[in-house]
Write a protein that holds these residues in place. Structure first.
Motif, PDB file in Angstrom:
ATOM      1  N   GLN A  61      -8.007  -9.505  -7.290  1.00  0.00           N
ATOM      2  CA  GLN A  61      -7.420  -8.167  -7.104  1.00  0.00           C
ATOM      3  C   GLN A  61      -8.441  -7.047  -7.300  1.00  0.00           C
ATOM      4  O   GLN A  61      -8.056  -5.905  -7.493  1.00  0.00           O
ATOM      5  N   HIS A  62      -9.719  -7.365  -7.277  1.00  0.00           N
ATOM      6  CA  HIS A  62     -10.698  -6.398  -7.787  1.00  0.00           C
ATOM      7  C   HIS A  62     -11.627  -5.802  -6.727  1.00  0.00           C
ATOM      8  O   HIS A  62     -12.547  -5.072  -7.064  1.00  0.00           O
ATOM      9  N   ALA A  63     -11.328  -6.112  -5.493  1.00  0.00           N
ATOM     10  CA  ALA A  63     -12.220  -5.636  -4.431  1.00  0.00           C
ATOM     11  C   ALA A  63     -11.883  -4.190  -4.036  1.00  0.00           C
ATOM     12  O   ALA A  63     -10.854  -3.652  -4.433  1.00  0.00           O
ATOM     13  N   TYR A  64     -12.749  -3.581  -3.229  1.00  0.00           N
ATOM     14  CA  TYR A  64     -12.430  -2.281  -2.616  1.00  0.00           C
ATOM     15  C   TYR A  64     -11.124  -2.428  -1.858  1.00  0.00           C
ATOM     16  O   TYR A  64     -10.823  -3.490  -1.293  1.00  0.00           O
ATOM     17  N   SER A  66      -8.141  -0.619   0.949  1.00  0.00           N
ATOM     18  CA  SER A  66      -8.054   0.168   2.180  1.00  0.00           C
ATOM     19  C   SER A  66      -8.024   1.666   1.860  1.00  0.00           C
ATOM     20  O   SER A  66      -7.440   2.092   0.864  1.00  0.00           O
ATOM     21  N   TYR A  67      -8.636   2.467   2.742  1.00  0.00           N
ATOM     22  CA  TYR A  67      -8.627   3.929   2.560  1.00  0.00           C
ATOM     23  C   TYR A  67      -7.221   4.492   2.668  1.00  0.00           C
ATOM     24  O   TYR A  67      -6.921   5.552   2.148  1.00  0.00           O
ATOM     25  N   LYS A  68      -6.371   3.767   3.367  1.00  0.00           N
ATOM     26  CA  LYS A  68      -4.996   4.242   3.576  1.00  0.00           C
ATOM     27  C   LYS A  68      -4.029   3.700   2.534  1.00  0.00           C
ATOM     28  O   LYS A  68      -2.832   3.896   2.628  1.00  0.00           O
ATOM     29  N   GLY A  69      -4.525   2.959   1.552  1.00  0.00           N
ATOM     30  CA  GLY A  69      -3.653   2.413   0.522  1.00  0.00           C
ATOM     31  C   GLY A  69      -3.004   1.109   0.947  1.00  0.00           C
ATOM     32  O   GLY A  69      -2.944   0.782   2.135  1.00  0.00           O
ATOM     33  N   SER A  70      -2.505   0.369  -0.050  1.00  0.00           N
ATOM     34  CA  SER A  70      -1.865  -0.915   0.240  1.00  0.00           C
ATOM     35  C   SER A  70      -0.555  -0.687   0.999  1.00  0.00           C
ATOM     36  O   SER A  70       0.189   0.249   0.692  1.00  0.00           O
ATOM     37  N   PRO A  71      -0.266  -1.568   1.979  1.00  0.00           N
ATOM     38  CA  PRO A  71       1.020  -1.442   2.688  1.00  0.00           C
ATOM     39  C   PRO A  71       2.203  -1.533   1.725  1.00  0.00           C
ATOM     40  O   PRO A  71       3.246  -0.915   1.962  1.00  0.00           O
ATOM     41  N   VAL A  72       2.030  -2.274   0.622  1.00  0.00           N
ATOM     42  CA  VAL A  72       3.128  -2.398  -0.355  1.00  0.00           C
ATOM     43  C   VAL A  72       3.437  -1.020  -0.958  1.00  0.00           C
ATOM     44  O   VAL A  72       4.598  -0.617  -1.089  1.00  0.00           O
ATOM     45  N   LEU A  73       2.384  -0.290  -1.304  1.00  0.00           N
ATOM     46  CA  LEU A  73       2.593   1.032  -1.901  1.00  0.00           C
ATOM     47  C   LEU A  73       3.173   2.006  -0.870  1.00  0.00           C
ATOM     48  O   LEU A  73       4.108   2.750  -1.163  1.00  0.00           O
ATOM     49  N   ARG A  74       2.648   1.985   0.337  1.00  0.00           N
ATOM     50  CA  ARG A  74       3.158   2.915   1.358  1.00  0.00           C
ATOM     51  C   ARG A  74       4.633   2.649   1.665  1.00  0.00           C
ATOM     52  O   ARG A  74       5.426   3.563   1.841  1.00  0.00           O
ATOM     53  N   GLN A  75       4.988   1.335   1.703  1.00  0.00           N
ATOM     54  CA  GLN A  75       6.390   0.992   1.938  1.00  0.00           C
ATOM     55  C   GLN A  75       7.259   1.497   0.775  1.00  0.00           C
ATOM     56  O   GLN A  75       8.357   2.038   0.983  1.00  0.00           O
ATOM     57  N   ALA A  76       6.751   1.329  -0.453  1.00  0.00           N
ATOM     58  CA  ALA A  76       7.514   1.788  -1.627  1.00  0.00           C
ATOM     59  C   ALA A  76       7.687   3.312  -1.585  1.00  0.00           C
ATOM     60  O   ALA A  76       8.740   3.843  -1.946  1.00  0.00           O
ATOM     61  N   MET A  77       6.651   4.006  -1.127  1.00  0.00           N
ATOM     62  CA  MET A  77       6.739   5.469  -1.029  1.00  0.00           C
ATOM     63  C   MET A  77       7.777   5.872   0.015  1.00  0.00           C
ATOM     64  O   MET A  77       8.592   6.781  -0.195  1.00  0.00           O
ATOM     65  N   ALA A  78       7.761   5.154   1.152  1.00  0.00           N
ATOM     66  CA  ALA A  78       8.730   5.457   2.218  1.00  0.00           C
ATOM     67  C   ALA A  78      10.156   5.186   1.717  1.00  0.00           C
ATOM     68  O   ALA A  78      11.073   5.998   1.947  1.00  0.00           O
ATOM     69  N   SER A  79      10.353   4.083   1.016  1.00  0.00           N
ATOM     70  CA  SER A  79      11.705   3.746   0.527  1.00  0.00           C
ATOM     71  C   SER A  79      12.164   4.776  -0.509  1.00  0.00           C
ATOM     72  O   SER A  79      13.339   5.143  -0.566  1.00  0.00           O
ATOM     73  N   TRP A  80      11.231   5.228  -1.327  1.00  0.00           N
ATOM     74  CA  TRP A  80      11.547   6.251  -2.344  1.00  0.00           C
ATOM     75  C   TRP A  80      11.977   7.553  -1.659  1.00  0.00           C
ATOM     76  O   TRP A  80      12.968   8.169  -2.044  1.00  0.00           O
ATOM     77  N   TYR A  81      11.258   7.950  -0.624  1.00  0.00           N
ATOM     78  CA  TYR A  81      11.623   9.172   0.104  1.00  0.00           C
ATOM     79  C   TYR A  81      13.018   9.038   0.737  1.00  0.00           C
ATOM     80  O   TYR A  81      13.787   9.972   0.785  1.00  0.00           O
ATOM     81  N   LYS A  82      13.312   7.839   1.241  1.00  0.00           N
ATOM     82  CA  LYS A  82      14.619   7.635   1.875  1.00  0.00           C
ATOM     83  C   LYS A  82      15.724   7.662   0.818  1.00  0.00           C
ATOM     84  O   LYS A  82      16.734   8.329   0.968  1.00  0.00           O
ATOM     85  N   ARG A  83      15.487   6.930  -0.269  1.00  0.00           N
ATOM     86  CA  ARG A  83      16.523   6.778  -1.289  1.00  0.00           C
ATOM     87  C   ARG A  83      16.863   8.098  -1.987  1.00  0.00           C
ATOM     88  O   ARG A  83      18.024   8.411  -2.206  1.00  0.00           O
ATOM     89  N   PHE A 264     -11.239  13.315   6.411  1.00  0.00           N
ATOM     90  CA  PHE A 264     -12.019  13.878   5.307  1.00  0.00           C
ATOM     91  C   PHE A 264     -12.015  12.931   4.103  1.00  0.00           C
ATOM     92  O   PHE A 264     -13.062  12.551   3.578  1.00  0.00           O
ATOM     93  N   LYS A 265     -10.820  12.522   3.686  1.00  0.00           N
ATOM     94  CA  LYS A 265     -10.684  11.770   2.426  1.00  0.00           C
ATOM     95  C   LYS A 265     -11.444  10.449   2.431  1.00  0.00           C
ATOM     96  O   LYS A 265     -12.006  10.035   1.419  1.00  0.00           O
ATOM     97  N   SER A 266     -11.483   9.793   3.580  1.00  0.00           N
ATOM     98  CA  SER A 266     -12.146   8.485   3.618  1.00  0.00           C
ATOM     99  C   SER A 266     -13.657   8.624   3.416  1.00  0.00           C
ATOM    100  O   SER A 266     -14.350   7.637   3.163  1.00  0.00           O
ATOM    101  N   ASN A 267     -14.145   9.860   3.501  1.00  0.00           N
ATOM    102  CA  ASN A 267     -15.557  10.092   3.195  1.00  0.00           C
ATOM    103  C   ASN A 267     -15.779  10.460   1.734  1.00  0.00           C
ATOM    104  O   ASN A 267     -16.914  10.664   1.310  1.00  0.00           O
ATOM    105  N   MET A 268     -14.692  10.583   0.993  1.00  0.00           N
ATOM    106  CA  MET A 268     -14.784  11.023  -0.406  1.00  0.00           C
ATOM    107  C   MET A 268     -14.623   9.886  -1.397  1.00  0.00           C
ATOM    108  O   MET A 268     -15.301   9.822  -2.395  1.00  0.00           O
ATOM    109  N   ASP A 269     -13.625   9.018  -1.195  1.00  0.00           N
ATOM    110  CA  ASP A 269     -13.399   7.943  -2.163  1.00  0.00           C
ATOM    111  C   ASP A 269     -13.234   6.638  -1.413  1.00  0.00           C
ATOM    112  O   ASP A 269     -13.236   6.610  -0.187  1.00  0.00           O
TER     113      ASP A 269
END
Ligand SMILES: Cc1ncc(COP(=O)(O)O)c(C=O)c1O
Length: 400
Positions: A61-64, A66-83, A264-269
């Protein structure tokens, strides 16, 4: 070595400076009660910590990430916005996880501002809007929020300001529940803002980190029809899930906006630690009972803060949301700075002067709810002793 011109006029963040002053008082043995900063003192849900522990113990679990975040987190964010907000977001294209929403403010400014771009920032408002816009080279224009207008912007005044702005180059920061005033959002005001942004060709940036604190009806600006055409929204787990130090936030909006900010962000972190993202996803899956439990604590503390403000003869609205109470200082003080310094140096209680949020906040103070009740009781005791002392009735606490 000289610092870059972009730092001209950018001071050290107020709290970073003030905390040093408070540390110095503490070193002298003063035991200052700090009611300044809005950093939740309660821990996240135990399942969140367990997820972080379990996931970080795994070897892979320790590698770099994705710049766009884990699909698990993005899905959780989408479900939170819906709920909670009843807003539909595509987890693959309309959400960008952030390392806290504060960094998102900077990324947005760096993505969109040119030298002549106008950036409308609320006064009073979160100081980072102003400093990020300046650092990115934009022209900052404060718009005044007035108590008599329920701390909402005067859109006619803004129309005049924007009259000569180049089309498609202006940004406007808005934030409801508003920090520092605690003003709750209203659907009709959100609708008016979206219509205004369309009319004036402004990108609306709604900063929404407080919607779950002392507010029974969390609202997203993206819930307004047509909002995705003109607005993006920042959100955060810092306050809603007691995870300020974890640094997890998100930017939500139309695919094109997300792609632009990502350029922009993908050039920062280089992404966020995966176990942390999975733990954040766990936090977002918590039900309403989590928020009820957290708010029950804040509600009790708020009663104490009301008492503290009564002791100082400050006036406040009881219907405020968020982690603070905003209050007008009595006329005997020149401004909130005078009251804040008096209380800090005479009674070792720190409360934030409203002027740090802009000129319109000068006659106010802001008190944080992020301290346990016993600390608030002690602060009330010190302040009450202080007020009585001033009135000439020295009490048994007057040595404090
Ligand atoms: C209005 C407002 N926006 C954004 C932030 C930043 O929050 P985060 O911890 O998500 O960076 C804060 C933090 O105090 C805030 O008050």
């Amino acid at each position: 070595m000289k610092t870059a011109h972009r730092l001209d006029g950018i001071g050290e963040y107020y709290f970073s400076q003030k905390l040093r002053e408070i540390d110095e008082l503490n070193r002298q043995g003063k035991q200052v009660i700090n009611l300044g900063i809005g950093s939740p003192d309660m821990p996240p849900h135990p399942d969140v910590i367990k997820t972080l522990q379990e996931e970080s113990a795994k070897p892979n679990q320790h590698a770099y990430q994705s710049y766009k975040g884990s699909p698990v987190l993005r899905q959780a964010m989408a479900s939170w916005y819906k709920r909670y907000y009843n807003v539909d977001l595509n987890p693959d294209t309309e959400i960008l996880p952030l390392i806290g929403s504060k960094e998102g403010i900077m990324h947005i400014c760096m993505t969109y501002l040119n030298q002549n771009s106008l950036v409308l920032v609320p006064d009073p408002g979160y100081p980072t809007y102003r400093s990020a816009a300046k650092l990115a080279g934009g022209k900052v224009i404060d718009y005044t929020l007035k108590q008599e207008n329920n701390w909402f912007p005067d859109l006619d005044e803004l129309r005049t300001i924007l009259k000569d702005a180049s089309a498609g180059e202006s940004l406007m920061f808005v934030n409801y529940p508003q920090m520092p005033t605690g003003q709750l959002p209203e659907k009709k005001t959100f609708e008016a803002l979206v219509a205004f942004a369309k009319e004036c060709n402004v990108l609306l940036v709604h900063d929404n980190p407080y919607s779950f604190i002392l507010n029974d009806e969390p609202m997203s600006l993206l819930g307004i029809e047509g909002a995705k055409d003109v607005a993006i929204e920042l959100n955060s787990l810092s306050k809603s899930h007691n995870m300020a130090g974890w640094r997890v936030g998100m930017l939500c909006g139309a695919r094109q906006r997300i792609d632009e900010v990502l350029r922009f962000k993908s050039n920062m972190d280089s992404g966020m630690f995966l176990p942390l993202q999975l733990a954040a996803a766990k936090a977002l899956s918590l039900g309403p009972e989590w928020h009820e439990q957290v708010n029950a604590v804040y509600r009790k503390r708020r009663e104490k803060v009301f008492q503290l403000l009564d002791a100082l003869n400050c006036k406040y609205d009881q219907q405020q949301a968020g982690l603070f109470v905003w209050a007008a200082v009595p006329a005997k003080y020149k401004d909130g700075y005078e009251l804040s310094d008096e209380v800090l140096y005479q009674k070792q209680v720190f409360i934030t002067p409203g002027g740090i949020f802009g000129n319109a906040g000068t006659k106010y103070v802001r008190v944080s709810l992020c301290s346990p009740e016993d600390k608030l009781d002690e602060a009330i005791r010190r302040i009450t002793a202080h007020e009585k002392q001033h009135a000439g009735t020295v009490t048994q606490h007057s040595h404090l």
